[in-house]
Design a protein around this motif. Structure first.
Motif, PDB file in Angstrom:
ATOM      1  N   VAL A 250       0.832  -1.215   0.000  1.00 46.89           N
ATOM      2  CA  VAL A 250       0.000   0.000   0.000  1.00 46.89           C
ATOM      3  C   VAL A 250       0.864   1.263   0.000  1.00 46.89           C
ATOM      4  CG1 VAL A 250      -2.097  -1.003   0.917  1.00 46.89           C
ATOM      5  CG2 VAL A 250      -0.334  -0.221   2.515  1.00 46.89           C
ATOM      6  N   ILE A 251       2.098   1.098  -0.419  1.00 47.13           N
ATOM      7  CA  ILE A 251       2.963   2.248  -0.692  1.00 47.13           C
ATOM      8  C   ILE A 251       2.590   2.792  -2.072  1.00 47.13           C
ATOM      9  CG2 ILE A 251       5.354   2.964  -1.077  1.00 47.13           C
ATOM     10  CD1 ILE A 251       6.200   0.695   0.798  1.00 47.13           C
ATOM     11  N   SER A 252       2.541   4.115  -2.198  1.00 50.67           N
ATOM     12  CA  SER A 252       2.127   4.738  -3.462  1.00 50.67           C
ATOM     13  C   SER A 252       3.317   5.361  -4.174  1.00 50.67           C
ATOM     14  CB  SER A 252       1.087   5.831  -3.197  1.00 50.67           C
ATOM     15  OG  SER A 252      -0.016   5.319  -2.493  1.00 50.67           O
ATOM     16  N   GLY A 253       3.224   5.418  -5.485  1.00 52.03           N
ATOM     17  CA  GLY A 253       4.275   6.057  -6.273  1.00 52.03           C
ATOM     18  C   GLY A 253       3.699   6.684  -7.524  1.00 52.03           C
ATOM     19  N   ILE A 254       4.590   7.281  -8.289  1.00 54.25           N
ATOM     20  CA  ILE A 254       4.265   7.848  -9.593  1.00 54.25           C
ATOM     21  C   ILE A 254       5.085   7.105 -10.635  1.00 54.25           C
ATOM     22  CG2 ILE A 254       4.454   9.880 -11.084  1.00 54.25           C
ATOM     23  CD1 ILE A 254       2.391  10.469  -9.086  1.00 54.25           C
ATOM     24  N   HIS A 255       4.431   6.636 -11.685  1.00 57.68           N
ATOM     25  CA  HIS A 255       5.147   6.079 -12.834  1.00 57.68           C
ATOM     26  C   HIS A 255       5.017   7.077 -13.981  1.00 57.68           C
ATOM     27  CE1 HIS A 255       4.399   1.742 -11.154  1.00 57.68           C
ATOM     28  NE2 HIS A 255       5.229   2.462 -10.416  1.00 57.68           N
ATOM     29  N   PHE A 256       6.161   7.439 -14.550  1.00 57.37           N
ATOM     30  CA  PHE A 256       6.200   8.431 -15.626  1.00 57.37           C
ATOM     31  C   PHE A 256       6.614   7.730 -16.907  1.00 57.37           C
ATOM     32  CE2 PHE A 256       8.613  11.790 -17.969  1.00 57.37           C
ATOM     33  CZ  PHE A 256       7.561  12.675 -18.160  1.00 57.37           C
ATOM     34  N   ASN A 257       5.700   7.675 -17.855  1.00 57.22           N
ATOM     35  CA  ASN A 257       5.954   7.002 -19.132  1.00 57.22           C
ATOM     36  C   ASN A 257       6.392   8.038 -20.162  1.00 57.22           C
ATOM     37  OD1 ASN A 257       5.075   4.502 -18.057  1.00 57.22           O
ATOM     38  ND2 ASN A 257       2.957   5.141 -18.337  1.00 57.22           N
ATOM     39  N   PHE A 258       7.489   7.738 -20.857  1.00 60.33           N
ATOM     40  CA  PHE A 258       8.146   8.756 -21.690  1.00 60.33           C
ATOM     41  C   PHE A 258       8.602   8.142 -23.000  1.00 60.33           C
ATOM     42  CE2 PHE A 258      12.008  10.910 -23.104  1.00 60.33           C
ATOM     43  CZ  PHE A 258      11.662  12.253 -23.021  1.00 60.33           C
ATOM     44  N   SER A 259       8.404   8.883 -24.089  1.00 65.41           N
ATOM     45  CA  SER A 259       8.853   8.390 -25.395  1.00 65.41           C
ATOM     46  C   SER A 259       9.295   9.545 -26.281  1.00 65.41           C
ATOM     47  CB  SER A 259       7.728   7.616 -26.090  1.00 65.41           C
ATOM     48  OG  SER A 259       6.623   8.466 -26.350  1.00 65.41           O
ATOM     49  N   PHE A 260      10.196   9.223 -27.185  1.00 67.00           N
ATOM     50  CA  PHE A 260      10.580  10.140 -28.259  1.00 67.00           C
ATOM     51  C   PHE A 260       9.773   9.765 -29.507  1.00 67.00           C
ATOM     52  CE2 PHE A 260      14.326  10.079 -25.524  1.00 67.00           C
ATOM     53  CZ  PHE A 260      14.662  11.425 -25.456  1.00 67.00           C
ATOM     54  N   PRO A 261       9.449  10.743 -30.358  1.00 70.32           N
ATOM     55  CA  PRO A 261       8.726  10.412 -31.591  1.00 70.32           C
ATOM     56  C   PRO A 261       9.632   9.680 -32.584  1.00 70.32           C
ATOM     57  CG  PRO A 261       9.350  12.719 -31.624  1.00 70.32           C
ATOM     58  CD  PRO A 261       9.713  12.194 -30.260  1.00 70.32           C
ATOM     59  N   LYS A 262       9.022   9.012 -33.534  1.00 71.33           N
ATOM     60  CA  LYS A 262       9.779   8.299 -34.573  1.00 71.33           C
ATOM     61  C   LYS A 262      10.712   9.248 -35.313  1.00 71.33           C
ATOM     62  CE  LYS A 262       8.954   5.222 -38.533  1.00 71.33           C
ATOM     63  NZ  LYS A 262       7.876   4.590 -39.364  1.00 71.33           N
ATOM     64  N   SER A 263      10.256  10.491 -35.517  1.00 69.06           N
ATOM     65  CA  SER A 263      11.078  11.469 -36.250  1.00 69.06           C
ATOM     66  C   SER A 263      12.379  11.777 -35.511  1.00 69.06           C
ATOM     67  CB  SER A 263      10.290  12.760 -36.470  1.00 69.06           C
ATOM     68  OG  SER A 263       9.880  13.324 -35.237  1.00 69.06           O
ATOM     69  N   PHE A 264      12.352  11.701 -34.182  1.00 69.91           N
ATOM     70  CA  PHE A 264      13.578  11.925 -33.399  1.00 69.91           C
ATOM     71  C   PHE A 264      14.617  10.860 -33.745  1.00 69.91           C
ATOM     72  CE2 PHE A 264      16.108  10.612 -29.740  1.00 69.91           C
ATOM     73  CZ  PHE A 264      16.753  11.791 -29.407  1.00 69.91           C
ATOM     74  N   PHE A 265      14.182   9.604 -33.772  1.00 66.67           N
ATOM     75  CA  PHE A 265      15.127   8.516 -34.058  1.00 66.67           C
ATOM     76  C   PHE A 265      15.607   8.559 -35.501  1.00 66.67           C
ATOM     77  CE2 PHE A 265      12.779   6.909 -30.352  1.00 66.67           C
ATOM     78  CZ  PHE A 265      13.849   6.656 -29.514  1.00 66.67           C
ATOM     79  N   GLN A 266      14.744   8.976 -36.393  1.00 66.62           N
ATOM     80  CA  GLN A 266      15.170   9.124 -37.786  1.00 66.62           C
ATOM     81  C   GLN A 266      16.234  10.208 -37.903  1.00 66.62           C
ATOM     82  OE1 GLN A 266      11.209   9.769 -39.327  1.00 66.62           O
ATOM     83  NE2 GLN A 266      11.087   7.691 -40.172  1.00 66.62           N
ATOM     84  N   SER A 267      16.051  11.311 -37.172  1.00 65.35           N
ATOM     85  CA  SER A 267      17.066  12.360 -37.156  1.00 65.35           C
ATOM     86  C   SER A 267      18.359  11.851 -36.532  1.00 65.35           C
ATOM     87  CB  SER A 267      16.560  13.575 -36.365  1.00 65.35           C
ATOM     88  OG  SER A 267      15.587  14.288 -37.093  1.00 65.35           O
ATOM     89  N   LEU A 268      18.227  11.166 -35.408  1.00 68.65           N
ATOM     90  CA  LEU A 268      19.401  10.658 -34.703  1.00 68.65           C
ATOM     91  C   LEU A 268      20.167   9.664 -35.575  1.00 68.65           C
ATOM     92  CD1 LEU A 268      20.757  10.947 -31.917  1.00 68.65           C
ATOM     93  CD2 LEU A 268      19.352   9.046 -31.105  1.00 68.65           C
ATOM     94  N   GLN A 269      19.431   8.841 -36.292  1.00 68.67           N
ATOM     95  CA  GLN A 269      20.081   7.844 -37.138  1.00 68.67           C
ATOM     96  C   GLN A 269      20.826   8.512 -38.295  1.00 68.67           C
ATOM     97  OE1 GLN A 269      17.401   4.784 -38.610  1.00 68.67           O
ATOM     98  NE2 GLN A 269      19.024   3.257 -38.532  1.00 68.67           N
ATOM     99  N   SER A 270      20.246   9.575 -38.842  1.00 69.60           N
ATOM    100  CA  SER A 270      20.937  10.274 -39.934  1.00 69.60           C
ATOM    101  C   SER A 270      22.148  11.035 -39.413  1.00 69.60           C
ATOM    102  CB  SER A 270      19.970  11.235 -40.638  1.00 69.60           C
ATOM    103  OG  SER A 270      19.619  12.317 -39.802  1.00 69.60           O
ATOM    104  N   ILE A 271      22.047  11.601 -38.213  1.00 69.68           N
ATOM    105  CA  ILE A 271      23.179  12.303 -37.601  1.00 69.68           C
ATOM    106  C   ILE A 271      24.343  11.337 -37.376  1.00 69.68           C
ATOM    107  CG2 ILE A 271      23.952  13.438 -35.469  1.00 69.68           C
ATOM    108  CD1 ILE A 271      21.049  14.621 -35.322  1.00 69.68           C
TER     109      ILE A 271
END
Length: 523
Positions: free
Chosen positions: A147-168
């Motif tokens: 009964v301990i409580s927490g916060i889960h933060f779900n986070f993602s980068f868009p597909k365009s970010f990875f496409q940019s990163l891959q080209s870089i």
């Protein structure tokens, strides 16, 4: 080709890449105990007016019937995520007949933990499995930890970010594989630096005496005049041995170097027998006491400060989803509930997490060894119990560093990331958020854990009374708000739809529960 942090930042500052950083995805899962105005756990079951916990998209329960969990869909602005969470809590509070949402991670006064009711999810096989899993948690670790409580933060980068990163990087790998590799690089850096999270946001340095009633501990607790137990320099007792840890898991070798290695580690953990848990029994006198006697009943039992995730389809295990479709997002699990915020997390925290996780993505991230992972865990464990101790030294590779020294170095590197995100979002809010957190590094009294101890120890205030007053204020504040992202009609529809969906699932079952479990655990 791996570049330096500054080279990545310079590349992303170009207009053709910059826009991808304005489309970061965020979702929040906030846990909160239902309590009575007197400060005790509610004994009422999950209200039918909130819908079916098994199928409602935004309102469910975690371990107990009294432990609510609020879930927001993916959104692309920090303000939207908070507004969604406010709306979900507003509707929930409107249905609770005066009950309050406990605004802290560690539970309120619990007289008898045997009276903490397990969450119920109906008569379907999948619903029964969820309850049996929780029965296993109770038998393994006791109800109080659950009964301990927490916060889960779900986070993602868009597909365009990875496409940019891959080209870089001039990388030609298949995109799905490339995305998984980059997320695992982020995960490794997160584990290296995640001691910062409980230091900055840990809000559980003290607990009600009832929490320790049947829990042996070697931690050097002190006691306030009003009976609260605390550690002088603690930040997050929720993340300590008192909370979400599992000694049986300490020997597990879960590798974060790549997706295949991670999945192998999880598979091995799920199939690893435990002599300790075998003593509990699985089906005793016709009643399931746990799903199985392995170290992990299911993957959800793996306690980790961060997880790679992929949205699972019906009947699909989390690891199967990852194997089938790769990593879609990461789940940050090291956040205490923020007692100074009505939603348990503030918009400024989200902006800092944006900075921190983008830094973890762009900072070079060499593959690690199990020994190096153990050091990151030792750093984390040290910070949760004595993070504000001026004598504390953490291990950074072959160097020992204070929180002030190492934290200062990390924040200096994150400044350029904050500026990049401000540039992408045409704002100054990221730089502002970073400045607030940087001040805590040089002045520990600004941390939430220090503020709580100042009130409870120095001013001899009642932790319970203060929490209840905040809970009452937040209830009034949220109920007075107008709906922002949803409306009451949406929630009413969701309640009815979730009830219908649960009934449909129950009527579709054709197997016995024993057969269902046998099929589920066949690999």
């Amino acid at each position: 080709m791996t570049l330096s942090l500054q080279q990545y930042i310079s590349a992303f500052a170009q207009s053709k890449h910059l826009s991808s950083l304005s489309q970061l995805g965020r979702g929040i899962e906030r846990e909160a105990l239902r309590v009575l105005p007197q400060g005790r756990l509610s004994e009422r079951p999950h209200s039918a007016r909130l819908g079916a916990a098994l199928t409602h998209p935004n309102i469910t329960t975690d371990y107990s019937e009294t432990l609510l969990e609020f879930i927001t869909p993916v959104s692309f602005k920090p303000e939207t995520a908070i507004a969604q969470l406010e709306d979900v809590q507003k509707f929930t509070l409107s249905q609770l007949d005066g009950e309050l949402l406990w605004p802290m991670s560690m539970p309120c006064f619990v007289e008898d933990d045997d009276k903490i009711p397990l969450a119920q999810f109906g008569q379907s096989n999948i619903g029964r499995m969820k309850t049996v899993y929780r029965q296993g948690l109770k038998n393994r670790y006791g109800s109080m930890m659950q009964v301990i409580s927490g916060i889960h933060f779900n986070f993602s980068f868009p597909k365009s970010f990875f496409q940019s990163l891959q080209s870089i990087e001039e990388n030609s790998a298949p995109l799905e594989q490339y995305i998984a590799d980059k997320y695992f690089a982020l995960l490794r850096n997160y584990k290296r630096y995640c001691w910062l999270i409980p230091y900055l946001y840990g809000s559980s340095p003290a607990v009600c005496g009832s929490f320790l009633k049947h829990k042996p501990t070697k931690l050097p607790f002190k006691k306030t005049d009003k009976g609260y137990m605390y550690l002088e320099y603690a930040t997050s007792l929720r993340m300590s041995d008192l909370g979400y840890t599992n000694s049986e898991q300490s020997s597990l070798k879960i590798c974060y170097n790549d997706l295949a290695g991670y999945l192998d580690g999880v598979k091995n953990a799920i199939n690893l027998p435990s002599a300790k848990f075998e003593k509990i029994g699985v089906k005793v006198n016709g009643q399931y006491q746990q799903l199985n006697s392995n170290v992990l009943q299911i993957e959800n039992e793996l306690y980790a400060p961060v997880r790679p995730k992929c949205v699972a389809k019906a009947g699909e295990k989390p690891s199967q989803a990852l194997k089938n479709r790769g990593v879609e997002y990461i789940e940050v699990r090291a956040l205490d509930v923020n007692p100074f915020s009505a939603t348990g997390i503030s918009v400024e925290q989200i902006r800092f997490l944006d900075i921190f996780l983008t830094f973890c993505m762009l900072q070079p991230s060499p593959k690690g060894t199990y020994q190096e992972q153990a050091i990151t865990e030792e750093n984390m464990n040290a910070v949760v119990v004595r993070g504000r101790d001026p004598k504390l030294l953490l291990q950074d590779n072959d160097q020992q560093k204070s929180v002030v020294q190492w934290g200062g170095e990390i924040f200096a590197q994150m400044t350029a990331v904050a500026d990049l995100l401000d540039q992408a979002n045409d704002s100054h809010l990221y730089r502002d958020a970073l400045a607030v957190e940087a001040a805590k590094i040089s002045d520990p009294s600004l941390t939430p854990s220090a503020k709580i101890l100042a009130a409870v120890v120095n001013n001899n205030e009642s932790l319970t009374k203060t929490a209840l007053q905040r809970a009452a204020d937040y209830r009034q504040q949220l109920l007075a708000n107008d709906y922002q992202e949803f409306d009451e009609a949406y929630f009413k529809r969701s309640v009815a739809d979730s009830m219908a969906q649960q009934l449909e699932i129950e009527q579709a079952d054709t197997q016995s529960f024993d057969e269902f479990l046998q099929d589920y655990f066949q690999d």
